[in-house]
Write a protein that holds these residues in place. Structure first.
Motif, PDB file in Angstrom:
ATOM      1  N   UNK A  15       0.836  -1.202   0.000  1.00  0.00           N
ATOM      2  CA  UNK A  15       0.000   0.000   0.000  1.00  0.00           C
ATOM      3  C   UNK A  15       0.871   1.251   0.000  1.00  0.00           C
ATOM      4  N   UNK A  16       1.958   1.236   0.764  1.00  0.00           N
ATOM      5  CA  UNK A  16       2.876   2.374   0.783  1.00  0.00           C
ATOM      6  C   UNK A  16       3.483   2.603  -0.601  1.00  0.00           C
ATOM      7  N   UNK A  17       3.856   1.493  -1.264  1.00  0.00           N
ATOM      8  CA  UNK A  17       4.440   1.616  -2.598  1.00  0.00           C
ATOM      9  C   UNK A  17       3.407   2.106  -3.613  1.00  0.00           C
ATOM     10  N   UNK A  18       2.130   1.845  -3.317  1.00  0.00           N
ATOM     11  CA  UNK A  18       1.052   2.235  -4.234  1.00  0.00           C
ATOM     12  C   UNK A  18       0.870   3.749  -4.289  1.00  0.00           C
ATOM     13  N   UNK A  19       1.233   4.439  -3.218  1.00  0.00           N
ATOM     14  CA  UNK A  19       1.081   5.896  -3.188  1.00  0.00           C
ATOM     15  C   UNK A  19       1.868   6.535  -4.345  1.00  0.00           C
ATOM     16  N   UNK A  20       3.090   6.038  -4.571  1.00  0.00           N
ATOM     17  CA  UNK A  20       3.918   6.608  -5.647  1.00  0.00           C
ATOM     18  C   UNK A  20       3.686   5.941  -7.002  1.00  0.00           C
ATOM     19  N   UNK A  21       3.196   4.711  -7.010  1.00  0.00           N
ATOM     20  CA  UNK A  21       3.023   3.961  -8.262  1.00  0.00           C
ATOM     21  C   UNK A  21       1.624   3.351  -8.296  1.00  0.00           C
ATOM     22  N   UNK A  22       0.591   4.211  -8.439  1.00  0.00           N
ATOM     23  CA  UNK A  22      -0.780   3.728  -8.248  1.00  0.00           C
ATOM     24  C   UNK A  22      -1.174   2.550  -9.140  1.00  0.00           C
ATOM     25  N   UNK A  23      -0.869   2.599 -10.430  1.00  0.00           N
ATOM     26  CA  UNK A  23      -1.340   1.532 -11.315  1.00  0.00           C
ATOM     27  C   UNK A  23      -0.672   0.202 -10.985  1.00  0.00           C
ATOM     28  N   UNK A  24       0.647   0.216 -10.975  1.00  0.00           N
ATOM     29  CA  UNK A  24       1.358  -1.032 -10.688  1.00  0.00           C
ATOM     30  C   UNK A  24       1.103  -1.499  -9.251  1.00  0.00           C
ATOM     31  N   UNK A  25       0.997  -0.539  -8.332  1.00  0.00           N
ATOM     32  CA  UNK A  25       0.756  -0.903  -6.933  1.00  0.00           C
ATOM     33  C   UNK A  25      -0.555  -1.657  -6.761  1.00  0.00           C
ATOM     34  N   UNK A  26      -1.617  -1.137  -7.367  1.00  0.00           N
ATOM     35  CA  UNK A  26      -2.922  -1.806  -7.260  1.00  0.00           C
ATOM     36  C   UNK A  26      -2.862  -3.203  -7.870  1.00  0.00           C
ATOM     37  N   UNK A  27      -2.159  -3.326  -8.995  1.00  0.00           N
ATOM     38  CA  UNK A  27      -2.015  -4.650  -9.624  1.00  0.00           C
ATOM     39  C   UNK A  27      -1.229  -5.612  -8.735  1.00  0.00           C
ATOM     40  N   UNK A  28      -0.192  -5.102  -8.076  1.00  0.00           N
ATOM     41  CA  UNK A  28       0.600  -5.945  -7.173  1.00  0.00           C
ATOM     42  C   UNK A  28      -0.246  -6.428  -5.996  1.00  0.00           C
ATOM     43  N   UNK A  29      -1.033  -5.505  -5.436  1.00  0.00           N
ATOM     44  CA  UNK A  29      -1.917  -5.870  -4.324  1.00  0.00           C
ATOM     45  C   UNK A  29      -2.893  -6.968  -4.743  1.00  0.00           C
ATOM     46  N   UNK A  30      -3.464  -6.813  -5.935  1.00  0.00           N
ATOM     47  CA  UNK A  30      -4.444  -7.795  -6.409  1.00  0.00           C
ATOM     48  C   UNK A  30      -3.786  -9.151  -6.667  1.00  0.00           C
ATOM     49  N   UNK A  31      -2.571  -9.135  -7.228  1.00  0.00           N
ATOM     50  CA  UNK A  31      -1.880 -10.405  -7.474  1.00  0.00           C
ATOM     51  C   UNK A  31      -1.577 -11.103  -6.149  1.00  0.00           C
ATOM     52  N   UNK A  32      -1.133 -10.320  -5.162  1.00  0.00           N
ATOM     53  CA  UNK A  32      -0.791 -10.935  -3.876  1.00  0.00           C
ATOM     54  C   UNK A  32      -2.027 -11.493  -3.174  1.00  0.00           C
ATOM     55  N   UNK A  33      -3.120 -10.721  -3.162  1.00  0.00           N
ATOM     56  CA  UNK A  33      -4.316 -11.223  -2.471  1.00  0.00           C
ATOM     57  C   UNK A  33      -4.880 -12.452  -3.187  1.00  0.00           C
ATOM     58  N   UNK A  34      -4.849 -12.446  -4.513  1.00  0.00           N
ATOM     59  CA  UNK A  34      -5.377 -13.583  -5.265  1.00  0.00           C
ATOM     60  C   UNK A  34      -4.602 -14.871  -4.988  1.00  0.00           C
ATOM     61  N   UNK A  35      -3.295 -14.765  -4.860  1.00  0.00           N
ATOM     62  CA  UNK A  35      -2.459 -15.959  -4.663  1.00  0.00           C
ATOM     63  C   UNK A  35      -2.324 -16.326  -3.191  1.00  0.00           C
ATOM     64  N   UNK A  36      -2.904 -15.521  -2.312  1.00  0.00           N
ATOM     65  CA  UNK A  36      -2.774 -15.766  -0.873  1.00  0.00           C
ATOM     66  C   UNK A  36      -4.085 -16.231  -0.240  1.00  0.00           C
ATOM     67  N   UNK A  37      -5.190 -15.585  -0.613  1.00  0.00           N
ATOM     68  CA  UNK A  37      -6.454 -15.853   0.078  1.00  0.00           C
ATOM     69  C   UNK A  37      -7.295 -16.911  -0.595  1.00  0.00           C
ATOM     70  N   UNK A  38      -8.589 -16.796  -0.389  1.00  0.00           N
ATOM     71  CA  UNK A  38      -9.566 -17.667  -1.045  1.00  0.00           C
ATOM     72  C   UNK A  38     -10.041 -16.982  -2.327  1.00  0.00           C
TER      73      UNK A  38
END
Lengths: 289, 289
Positions: B122-145
């Motif tokens: 989330x901190x990295x997303x402040x400076x890199x909104x597009x890639x940051x949001x994509x990174x968050x989504x990739x991590x949650x998808x591969x981690x949760x249900x």
């Protein structure tokens, strides 16, 4: 749409993201079990009320924030109920997740709900990058270490407890998240909303201590005296029932006084009073000043 | 800076965010205990290698992604070691978190590390909104249900296991996250990197099964035969040691073949071969074709 319907719809939409063709069936069913039907949904109600007071110009974002916050709250209940913490058999009048499913599935349910909360906000961030990133940061700050609800629970493993830090993180943190995230979702600065969240959190903690001291298991849906049983700090132990009732009234007045000037100020004061009525347990007249 | 130094620096910076004046001391110390010193750091190594192959034009973002991914991996180890799962006394040659601290602190350590991972992104997303949001989504998808590592662990509570879904989520998910997040951090599309992650994950699973079957407790740092003990599916049980060795070689060749055309293609093939050497246990000659 009434606020309660908005909240339930947002939670249902979030839960739908956790279901899918290749999901293990028991864990998939444990996630809605742990979140529906809910309790008072007080945190998302506060969040949406603050968002409304700030103009609520991005209602889909406020909905995502409300769902994420409630998912984190539900996750914390599932983990707090585990045998190694409260060992609670009941939650909201039905068997706790580890009793209904199993201990492994309860650990995984909590983990999955935490991740789902961040997933919901990450999805909202795609369309609203600035506010989305701020929402994510507010949620992680009030949830994790060093000052979120994980820290609050962590204090219970310390030999000596810093009471201020304990209450701020254990209970107030998610109420602060509620007011901060409501403001952020509507494009307002979160800082001036911190006090309102902290004071509502403090009121909630004192009301919970009073309830523990006064109510019986049947009306509460969880074993009574749990906090006292585990030797945790308690407002009633510190100041007696009469003192705690008096303290609670003062905190609620301070909460209403702390509301920043905004178009929805009066509505918000009413919401706080309404929530106060809901959380205030029935205190016998002899304890009232 | 060498890749291993980058990874350790990124993890240390992430952990520093979890420490603070008002944090409970034991939980605060359990977070570095669970993450430092690490194991092979294979997931962040893959992530940074893919980012390098894609140009690594935002190294700070790649570092944040690498730290977040490793924090999630460490969180999963802490929770998997709990008495209700593997009940493991040892992890990486030292007492597991619940043995060194307590079961409540191990639950909270896992929770806090999960939240910290999303906080770092989330901190990295402040400076890199597009890639940051994509990174968050990739991590949650591969981690949760429904398809991340929580789902993988959840499969072990089912009476009948979907083996494909189990392996994809239990082990491959975080390797897929590694290749996807490496590509995203460097501004490339994650889709064409999915196969590489999935194949490395499959290889890692087969190598782990072989190691469980072959090595003794001392060299592995955890009790041997754990998976077999708990009746979980195992490549060696399915195809024997010789068959599993043969299968592993084929998967690694497919992994190298799957690498998309990019400036760092040859370097990446070398990295996969190097990791393969590291994960391949010493198999007696009689089992080799």
């Amino acid at each position: 749409m009434p606020m309660t319907a908005r909240i339930e719809r947002a939670i249902a939409r979030a839960l739908a993201l956790s279901q899918g063709g290749s999901a293990p069936a028991k864990l998939a069913s444990a996630l809605p079990y742990a979140t529906q039907p809910g309790g008072a949904r007080i945190r998302p109600t506060i969040l949406l009320s603050v968002a409304a007071s700030c103009g609520d110009d991005r209602p889909a974002l406020a909905d995502a924030a409300a769902a994420a916050l409630e998912l984190i709250h539900c996750a914390s209940l599932v983990h707090d109920d585990l045998p190694c913490f409260d060992d609670a058999d009941l939650r909201r009048g039905k068997p706790s997740v580890h009793r209904a499913y199993s201990e492994p599935l309860a650990v995984l349910t909590g983990d999955s709900l935490i991740i789902l909360a961040f997933d919901v906000l990450a999805r909202a961030t795609v369309d609203h990058p600035d506010r989305g990133a701020q929402l994510l940061l507010a949620l992680s700050r009030r949830t994790g270490m060093p000052g979120g609800i994980c820290a609050g629970q962590g204090w219970e493993s310390e030999a000596e407890i810093d009471l201020g830090a304990y209450h701020r993180s254990k209970t107030a943190a998610l109420f602060i998240a509620a007011t901060e995230m409501g403001a952020i979702a509507a494009g307002h600065a979160p800082e001036e909303w911190l006090d309102l969240g902290a004071l509502i959190g403090e009121a909630f903690q004192v009301a919970d201590d009073l309830r523990d001291a006064l109510l019986d298991e049947e009306s509460l849906g969880k074993p009574v005296g749990q906090d006292d049983l585990h030797g945790r700090p308690n407002a009633v132990c510190e100041m007696g029932i009469g003192g705690a009732v008096d303290h609670l009234s003062k905190i609620l007045a301070a909460a209403i006084a702390s509301i920043p000037s905004c178009p929805g100020e009066a509505m918000l004061a009413q919401m706080v009073s309404h929530q106060a009525d809901k959380i205030m347990p029935a205190v016998p007249a002899r304890y009232r000043a």
